[in-house]
Design an enzyme around this catalytic site. Structure first.
Site, PDB file in Angstrom:
ATOM      1  N   LYS A  54     -28.131 -26.486 -28.028  1.00  0.00           N
ATOM      2  CA  LYS A  54     -28.013 -27.140 -29.336  1.00  0.00           C
ATOM      3  C   LYS A  54     -29.255 -27.912 -29.750  1.00  0.00           C
ATOM      4  O   LYS A  54     -29.461 -28.183 -30.929  1.00  0.00           O
ATOM      5  CB  LYS A  54     -26.788 -28.049 -29.371  1.00  0.00           C
ATOM      6  CG  LYS A  54     -25.486 -27.260 -29.342  1.00  0.00           C
ATOM      7  CD  LYS A  54     -24.589 -27.656 -30.463  1.00  0.00           C
ATOM      8  CE  LYS A  54     -23.367 -26.765 -30.600  1.00  0.00           C
ATOM      9  NZ  LYS A  54     -22.607 -26.568 -29.347  1.00  0.00           N
ATOM     10  N   SER A  79     -18.183 -32.424 -31.085  1.00  0.00           N
ATOM     11  CA  SER A  79     -17.403 -32.744 -29.880  1.00  0.00           C
ATOM     12  C   SER A  79     -18.332 -33.009 -28.715  1.00  0.00           C
ATOM     13  O   SER A  79     -17.908 -33.146 -27.593  1.00  0.00           O
ATOM     14  CB  SER A  79     -16.449 -31.600 -29.557  1.00  0.00           C
ATOM     15  OG  SER A  79     -17.170 -30.421 -29.358  1.00  0.00           O
ATOM     16  N   GLY A 181     -18.121 -22.331 -33.256  1.00  0.00           N
ATOM     17  CA  GLY A 181     -18.222 -22.143 -34.700  1.00  0.00           C
ATOM     18  C   GLY A 181     -19.132 -20.992 -35.084  1.00  0.00           C
ATOM     19  O   GLY A 181     -19.222 -20.628 -36.253  1.00  0.00           O
ATOM     20  N   GLU A 205     -14.701 -16.227 -27.064  1.00  0.00           N
ATOM     21  CA  GLU A 205     -14.110 -17.544 -27.330  1.00  0.00           C
ATOM     22  C   GLU A 205     -12.882 -17.756 -26.444  1.00  0.00           C
ATOM     23  O   GLU A 205     -12.370 -16.825 -25.836  1.00  0.00           O
ATOM     24  CB  GLU A 205     -13.774 -17.697 -28.814  1.00  0.00           C
ATOM     25  CG  GLU A 205     -12.706 -16.756 -29.312  1.00  0.00           C
ATOM     26  CD  GLU A 205     -12.456 -16.868 -30.805  1.00  0.00           C
ATOM     27  OE1 GLU A 205     -12.913 -17.829 -31.440  1.00  0.00           O
ATOM     28  OE2 GLU A 205     -11.771 -15.978 -31.332  1.00  0.00           O
ATOM     29  N   GLY A 209      -7.970 -20.487 -28.585  1.00  0.00           N
ATOM     30  CA  GLY A 209      -8.557 -20.739 -29.907  1.00  0.00           C
ATOM     31  C   GLY A 209      -9.257 -19.502 -30.415  1.00  0.00           C
ATOM     32  O   GLY A 209     -10.458 -19.494 -30.604  1.00  0.00           O
ATOM     33  N   ASP A 211      -9.605 -18.056 -33.220  1.00  0.00           N
ATOM     34  CA  ASP A 211      -9.739 -17.974 -34.677  1.00  0.00           C
ATOM     35  C   ASP A 211     -10.827 -16.991 -35.102  1.00  0.00           C
ATOM     36  O   ASP A 211     -10.682 -16.277 -36.090  1.00  0.00           O
ATOM     37  CB  ASP A 211     -10.047 -19.357 -35.260  1.00  0.00           C
ATOM     38  CG  ASP A 211     -11.353 -19.909 -34.740  1.00  0.00           C
ATOM     39  OD1 ASP A 211     -11.394 -20.293 -33.553  1.00  0.00           O
ATOM     40  OD2 ASP A 211     -12.350 -19.933 -35.490  1.00  0.00           O
ATOM     41  N   SER A 305     -24.557 -21.155 -22.110  1.00  0.00           N
ATOM     42  CA  SER A 305     -24.895 -22.018 -23.247  1.00  0.00           C
ATOM     43  C   SER A 305     -25.144 -23.485 -22.892  1.00  0.00           C
ATOM     44  O   SER A 305     -25.860 -24.174 -23.613  1.00  0.00           O
ATOM     45  CB  SER A 305     -23.809 -21.915 -24.315  1.00  0.00           C
ATOM     46  OG  SER A 305     -22.552 -22.221 -23.753  1.00  0.00           O
ATOM     47  N   ASN A 308     -23.284 -29.455 -19.551  1.00  0.00           N
ATOM     48  CA  ASN A 308     -22.856 -30.853 -19.610  1.00  0.00           C
ATOM     49  C   ASN A 308     -21.375 -30.990 -19.324  1.00  0.00           C
ATOM     50  O   ASN A 308     -20.535 -30.655 -20.148  1.00  0.00           O
ATOM     51  CB  ASN A 308     -23.175 -31.444 -20.986  1.00  0.00           C
ATOM     52  CG  ASN A 308     -24.664 -31.584 -21.191  1.00  0.00           C
ATOM     53  OD1 ASN A 308     -25.404 -31.826 -20.240  1.00  0.00           O
ATOM     54  ND2 ASN A 308     -25.121 -31.413 -22.412  1.00  0.00           N
TER      55      ASN A 308
END
Ligand SMILES: *Cc1c(COP(=O)(O)O)cnc(C)c1O
Length: 324
Positions: A54, A79, A181, A205, A209, A211, A305, A308
Site C-alpha cells: 500500500k 482497516s 477493494g 478474496e 466476503g 462480493d 501482499s 502486518n
C-alpha cells in the site's frame, strides 16, 4: 468516468516512487514448486516499507498533491495498511494526515499508524460509515481524501509491484493477486496485460466476503455486509467504480478461499519460506494450492501482499491443528 488509469500511469508511478518504495524480492521455493507442480514466483510485498504494497499507491497519490493540498493535508479511511501507508508517505512528504480507523483494527496497525505521525479518528466498522465520516472531514477542513483503492493514482501505484515482478521474471501463464477493494488487482491487471498478454489474471478474496466474485459474474457492483474473516485487509464491502471497470475488462476470474486455507498457507510461508505473511497476504497462494491440477507445468506469479499481523494473533492462528 474520468482518468481511468492505464499502463502508462503505472510507468509514471514507478518513476515517482523510485528511491522511496523498496524494490521487493521475488522469492522461489523448490518445496512449493514440487507441491504444486508448477514454477512459482512470489513477489514479496511483506518486505515493502511499512510491511505491505500500500505504500506504493499512497506515495504515488500524495506526491501529486498541489501546494495547497499539501498544506491542508490528507484524510483517509482504512482497516490498517492503507492508513500506515498514508501516514508514512505523508510524513516523508511533510503533509498532515488524518486517518479514520475501526475501533477493532489490529493493535499493531494502530500503533504503527500513530508511530508514523498520522492523527487517528476511530469508528465502529459494523455500524459506522467511514466513507461519510471522511467526506465530512474533507469538506469541513479542506483535506484531500485518498481512498484505499478506488482512485486512479492509488491503482497506478499498486501496479508497480507487478511491473517489477514481470521485469524480473518475464512472461507468466497465470498471476494470482489478493483482492479486497481491487486496487492491487486492477493495477496488476494493467501491467500483466502489457507484459504478458496470454497471462491469466486471477483475483482471490475470502470466502466470507465474495462480493467481487459476485460482481464479476453479475456484471455490476454487488454490496455486502462487512464480512467476518481473518483476512482483515480484505473486509471490503464492495469494489470501486474504477477497480470494477478495470477488473471486468482485464481479469479472467475471481476465486475464494476459506479462513482455514489461509492459515494453512500462512503456516507454509512460516515453515518452508521463513516468512511472516498476514492472513490477507495468504489469499493468492491459498488459491494456487486449491487449483494445482490446472496449473501443472505453468509459470505462476503470486503477489504476497503484506506481513502486518499482531504476533500474538499470528501465534494463535498457527497453534490450531492443521487439517491438511
Ligand atoms: C489492502 C490489502 C489487500 C487488498 O488490496 P485491495 O487493493 O483493497 O484489493 C490485500 N492484502 C493486504 C496485505 C492489504 O493491505
Amino acid at each position: 468516468m474520468k482518468n481511468i488509469p492505464v499502463y502508462d500511469d503505472v510507468i509514471a508511478a514507478a518513476r515517482r516512487i523510485e528511491g522511496h518504495a523498496y524494490r521487493t524480492p521475488v522469492m522461489t521455493s523448490r518445496t512449493a514448486d514440487e507441491m504444486i507442480g508448477a514454477k512459482l514466483f512470489f513477489k514479496c510485498e511483506n518486505y515493502q516499507r511499512m510491511g505491505a504494497f500500500k505504500f506504493r499507491g499512497a506515495f504515488n497519490a500524495l506526491s501529486q498533491f498541489s501546494g495547497e493540498q499539501r498544506r491542508n493535508g490528507v484524510v483517509t479511511y482504512s482497516s490498517g495498511n492503507h492508513a500506515q501507508a498514508i501516514s508514512l508517505a505523508a510524513r516523508i512528504l511533510n503533509i498532515p494526515a488524518t486517518i479514520i480507523m475501526p475501533f477493532d483494527a489490529p493493535a499493531v496497525k494502530v500503533a504503527a499508524t500513530e508511530g508514523y505521525g498520522g492523527k487517528i479518528v476511530f469508528y465502529d466498522r459494523y455500524t459506522g460509515d467511514r466513507e461519510q465520516i471522511s467526506r465530512e472531514l474533507s469538506e469541513k477542513q479542506g483535506l484531500t481524501l485518498i481512498p484505499p483503492y478506488d482512485h486512479p493514482h492509488v491503482i497506478a501505484g499498486q501496479g508497480t509491484a507487478a511491473k517489477e515482478l514481470f521485469e524480473e521474471v518475464g512472461e507468466l501463464d497465470a498471476l494470482f493477486v489478493c483482492l479486497g477493494g481491487g486496487g492491487l488487482l486492477s493495477g496488476s491487471a494493467l501491467v500483466a496485460r502489457h507484459f504478458s498478454p496470454e497471462c491469466e489474471i486471477y483475483g482471490v478474496e475470502p470466502e466470507a466476503g465474495n462480493d467481487a466474485q459476485q460482481s464479476f459474474r453479475q456484471g455490476k457492483i454487488v454490496h455486502i455486509d462487512t464480512p467476518k474473516t481473518i483476512a482483515d485487509g480484505a473486509q471490503t464491502r464492495h469494489l470501486g467504480q474504477y477497480t470494477f471497470d478495470i477488473i471486468r475488462k482485464n481479469v479472467d476470474d475471481i476465486f475464494t478461499v476459506s479462513d482455514e486455507e489461509l492459515v494453512d498457507a500462512m503456516r507454509f510461508y512460516a515453515e518452508r519460506m521463513k516468512m511472516v505473511v498476514e492472513p490477507t497476504g495468504c489469499l493468492s497462494f491459498a488459491a494456487v494450492r486449491q487449483m494445482s491440477t490446472q496449473l501443472q507445468g505453468q509459470r505462476v506469479g503470486i503477489i504476497v501482499s503484506g506481513g502486518n499481523v499482531d504476533i500474538e494473533r499470528y501465534c494463535t492462528l498457527l497453534s490450531k491443528q492443521p487439517k491438511t
